[in-house]
Design a protein around this motif. Structure first.
Motif, PDB file in Angstrom:
ATOM      1  N   GLU A  41       4.265  -0.061  -4.728  1.00 17.81           N
ATOM      2  CA  GLU A  41       5.232   0.901  -4.192  1.00 17.81           C
ATOM      3  C   GLU A  41       6.558   0.811  -4.955  1.00 17.81           C
ATOM      4  O   GLU A  41       7.006  -0.261  -5.325  1.00 17.81           O
ATOM      5  CB  GLU A  41       5.471   0.563  -2.714  1.00 17.81           C
ATOM      6  CG  GLU A  41       6.505   1.396  -2.005  1.00 17.81           C
ATOM      7  CD  GLU A  41       6.773   0.906  -0.591  1.00 17.81           C
ATOM      8  OE1 GLU A  41       7.348   1.673   0.197  1.00 17.81           O
ATOM      9  OE2 GLU A  41       6.407  -0.256  -0.270  1.00 17.81           O
ATOM     10  N   THR A  43       7.411   1.545  -8.021  1.00 20.37           N
ATOM     11  CA  THR A  43       6.966   0.681  -9.118  1.00 20.37           C
ATOM     12  C   THR A  43       8.093   0.165 -10.000  1.00 20.37           C
ATOM     13  O   THR A  43       8.106  -1.021 -10.376  1.00 20.37           O
ATOM     14  CB  THR A  43       5.950   1.442  -9.988  1.00 20.37           C
ATOM     15  OG1 THR A  43       4.896   1.931  -9.158  1.00 20.37           O
ATOM     16  CG2 THR A  43       5.377   0.536 -11.058  1.00 20.37           C
ATOM     17  N   GLY A  79       4.213   4.343  -7.763  1.00 24.46           N
ATOM     18  CA  GLY A  79       5.170   4.691  -6.725  1.00 24.46           C
ATOM     19  C   GLY A  79       6.503   5.120  -7.314  1.00 24.46           C
ATOM     20  O   GLY A  79       6.933   4.604  -8.351  1.00 24.46           O
ATOM     21  N   ASN A 100       9.830   8.765  -0.335  1.00 23.47           N
ATOM     22  CA  ASN A 100       9.173   7.643  -0.984  1.00 23.47           C
ATOM     23  C   ASN A 100       7.759   8.120  -1.299  1.00 23.47           C
ATOM     24  O   ASN A 100       6.972   8.378  -0.387  1.00 23.47           O
ATOM     25  CB  ASN A 100       9.167   6.439  -0.037  1.00 23.47           C
ATOM     26  CG  ASN A 100       8.485   5.218  -0.633  1.00 23.47           C
ATOM     27  OD1 ASN A 100       7.870   5.282  -1.694  1.00 23.47           O
ATOM     28  ND2 ASN A 100       8.566   4.102   0.075  1.00 23.47           N
ATOM     29  N   LEU A 102       3.939   8.402  -3.627  1.00 24.31           N
ATOM     30  CA  LEU A 102       2.870   7.860  -4.454  1.00 24.31           C
ATOM     31  C   LEU A 102       2.373   8.989  -5.338  1.00 24.31           C
ATOM     32  O   LEU A 102       2.118  10.099  -4.856  1.00 24.31           O
ATOM     33  CB  LEU A 102       1.733   7.326  -3.581  1.00 24.31           C
ATOM     34  CG  LEU A 102       0.479   6.788  -4.284  1.00 24.31           C
ATOM     35  CD1 LEU A 102      -0.202   5.719  -3.411  1.00 24.31           C
ATOM     36  CD2 LEU A 102      -0.549   7.891  -4.608  1.00 24.31           C
ATOM     37  N   LYS A 116       5.270   9.229   1.723  1.00 26.79           N
ATOM     38  CA  LYS A 116       5.019   8.242   2.770  1.00 26.79           C
ATOM     39  C   LYS A 116       5.315   8.828   4.150  1.00 26.79           C
ATOM     40  O   LYS A 116       6.432   9.268   4.427  1.00 26.79           O
ATOM     41  CB  LYS A 116       5.907   7.020   2.508  1.00 26.79           C
ATOM     42  CG  LYS A 116       5.645   5.815   3.403  1.00 26.79           C
ATOM     43  CD  LYS A 116       6.557   4.673   2.956  1.00 26.79           C
ATOM     44  CE  LYS A 116       6.302   3.379   3.708  1.00 26.79           C
ATOM     45  NZ  LYS A 116       7.185   2.288   3.214  1.00 26.79           N
ATOM     46  N   ILE A 149       1.068   4.547   1.593  1.00 20.45           N
ATOM     47  CA  ILE A 149       2.090   3.624   1.123  1.00 20.45           C
ATOM     48  C   ILE A 149       2.444   2.616   2.213  1.00 20.45           C
ATOM     49  O   ILE A 149       2.857   2.995   3.311  1.00 20.45           O
ATOM     50  CB  ILE A 149       3.367   4.377   0.689  1.00 20.45           C
ATOM     51  CG1 ILE A 149       3.055   5.379  -0.427  1.00 20.45           C
ATOM     52  CG2 ILE A 149       4.441   3.398   0.226  1.00 20.45           C
ATOM     53  CD1 ILE A 149       4.233   6.264  -0.828  1.00 20.45           C
ATOM     54  N   CYS A 150       2.256   1.358   1.936  1.00 20.23           N
ATOM     55  CA  CYS A 150       2.774   0.201   2.663  1.00 20.23           C
ATOM     56  C   CYS A 150       2.659   0.323   4.190  1.00 20.23           C
ATOM     57  O   CYS A 150       1.579   0.182   4.748  1.00 20.23           O
ATOM     58  CB  CYS A 150       4.216  -0.054   2.218  1.00 20.23           C
ATOM     59  SG  CYS A 150       4.778  -1.761   2.468  1.00 20.23           S
ATOM     60  N   ILE A 172      -0.372   1.357  -1.817  1.00 21.62           N
ATOM     61  CA  ILE A 172       0.561   0.614  -2.671  1.00 21.62           C
ATOM     62  C   ILE A 172       1.695   0.107  -1.788  1.00 21.62           C
ATOM     63  O   ILE A 172       2.105   0.779  -0.838  1.00 21.62           O
ATOM     64  CB  ILE A 172       1.074   1.471  -3.835  1.00 21.62           C
ATOM     65  CG1 ILE A 172       1.858   2.692  -3.352  1.00 21.62           C
ATOM     66  CG2 ILE A 172      -0.095   1.915  -4.714  1.00 21.62           C
ATOM     67  CD1 ILE A 172       2.523   3.492  -4.460  1.00 21.62           C
ATOM     68  N   ALA A 173       2.226  -1.089  -2.093  1.00 24.17           N
ATOM     69  CA  ALA A 173       3.114  -1.717  -1.116  1.00 24.17           C
ATOM     70  C   ALA A 173       4.160  -2.620  -1.742  1.00 24.17           C
ATOM     71  O   ALA A 173       4.040  -3.075  -2.885  1.00 24.17           O
ATOM     72  CB  ALA A 173       2.271  -2.527  -0.124  1.00 24.17           C
ATOM     73  N   ASN A 174       5.202  -2.853  -0.935  1.00 23.52           N
ATOM     74  CA  ASN A 174       6.136  -3.977  -1.082  1.00 23.52           C
ATOM     75  C   ASN A 174       6.046  -4.717   0.255  1.00 23.52           C
ATOM     76  O   ASN A 174       6.834  -4.488   1.165  1.00 23.52           O
ATOM     77  CB  ASN A 174       7.562  -3.478  -1.307  1.00 23.52           C
ATOM     78  CG  ASN A 174       7.863  -3.093  -2.750  1.00 23.52           C
ATOM     79  OD1 ASN A 174       8.941  -3.355  -3.269  1.00 23.52           O
ATOM     80  ND2 ASN A 174       6.925  -2.433  -3.390  1.00 23.52           N
ATOM     81  N   ASN A 202      -0.008  -4.894  -4.022  1.00 26.79           N
ATOM     82  CA  ASN A 202       1.289  -5.388  -3.568  1.00 26.79           C
ATOM     83  C   ASN A 202       2.034  -6.033  -4.732  1.00 26.79           C
ATOM     84  O   ASN A 202       1.432  -6.445  -5.721  1.00 26.79           O
ATOM     85  CB  ASN A 202       1.081  -6.405  -2.443  1.00 26.79           C
ATOM     86  CG  ASN A 202       2.360  -6.738  -1.716  1.00 26.79           C
ATOM     87  OD1 ASN A 202       3.275  -5.929  -1.623  1.00 26.79           O
ATOM     88  ND2 ASN A 202       2.434  -7.952  -1.176  1.00 26.79           N
TER      89      ASN A 202
END
Length: 272
Positions: A41, A43, A79, A100, A102, A116, A149-150, A172-174, A202
């Motif tokens: 996320e 990126t 991301g 936010n 993707l 998101k 996303i996340c 995709i994530a943080n 992640n």
């Protein structure tokens, strides 16, 4: 098909260095004959509330990944952040001004751009980013891909809807180390309950006082983890056979037993 997961250590202060790192991951992916590469996320920036800076650079971010997908001939999942169009803000003056997102790029072209749906209010994301309202999917190699996303991972309803068509779903994530066991558990659960491959990518490293420790993974529709769990920056590789999904949904058609109309009725009644 072979999926490469770029488990990156992202530094907000060094976006140009992050671009160099991204290209290094592409080069590793080519060496390993990867068909699709997936990045975390946001990126190039990591999870950031510096919306004016990250959002204004959105067009350049997207163009960069489009070019990477063309140069390395690889489906690319990434991301980025993007300003909400002015015409949408005129319709909804109470909205926040950034998404936010993707993106999925192939051969230099953006094929999918998902916003998101659930900004992470606990981390104040909802104060800066506007939640999306649409699910997105795209066809690739006779397979339907879904994307989230996340924080979306905590809301199973949208995965049930997406998996009506999708056979592979990217997240995709943080996602910080303090809640990493929940990340592992939710990815596995979403794979089983939706009969899909879940590809969760992640980040690693530190940002805004939080530590991130990876755990990027692919889970099969049986809930088996296909890749080794790693905590350091690395390229993880997993092989996926979409035919497994198609066959499982024929032999064990679980979705046929869902009672959508009843669920909607129950939902409405619970609001009375």
């Amino acid at each position: 098909m072979r999926i490469g997961m770029a488990q990156m250590d992202i530094s907000w202060e060094n976006i140009e260095d992050n671009k160099k790192k991204v290209e290094e991951f592409f080069q590793k992916a080519v060496e390993n004959q990867v068909d699709c590469i997936v990045f975390p996320e946001m990126t190039l920036t990591g999870f950031s509330m510096n919306v004016e800076e990250t959002g204004e650079k959105a067009e350049k971010q997207v163009h960069f990944f489009e070019e990477m997908s063309r140069k390395y001939k690889m489906l690319t999942v990434f991301g980025y952040t993007e300003p909400v169009p002015e015409e949408r803000l005129k319709e909804h003056p109470d909205w926040n001004h950034y998404y936010n997102r993707l993106g999925i790029a192939e051969n230099g072209e953006l094929k999918l751009n998902y916003a998101k749906i659930h900004p992470f209010s606990y981390g104040f994301e909802g104060d800066y980013y506007q939640g999306g309202r649409k699910l997105k999917s795209v066809e690739w190699k006779d397979t339907t891909l879904g994307a989230f996303i996340c924080y979306d991972l905590r809301f199973p309803e949208i995965f049930q809807i997406s998996s009506e068509k999708s056979e592979i779903i990217f997240v995709i994530a943080n996602w910080p180390r303090s809640r990493i066991d929940q990340w592992d558990t939710l990815l596995k659960a979403r794979a089983i309950e939706n009969q899909v491959y879940m590809v969760g990518v992640n980040r690693t490293g530190d940002g805004d006082g939080l530590h991130y420790n990876g755990h990027s993974a692919i889970y099969s529709p049986e809930g088996d983890v296909i890749t080794t769990i790693r905590e350091e920056e690395c390229l993880l590789i997993g092989d996926i056979d979409p035919g497994v999904i198609k066959e499982m949904r024929k032999t064990f058609p679980m979705k046929n037993d869902r009672r959508e109309e009843l669920y909607i009725k129950m939902w409405k009644n619970s609001m009375l």
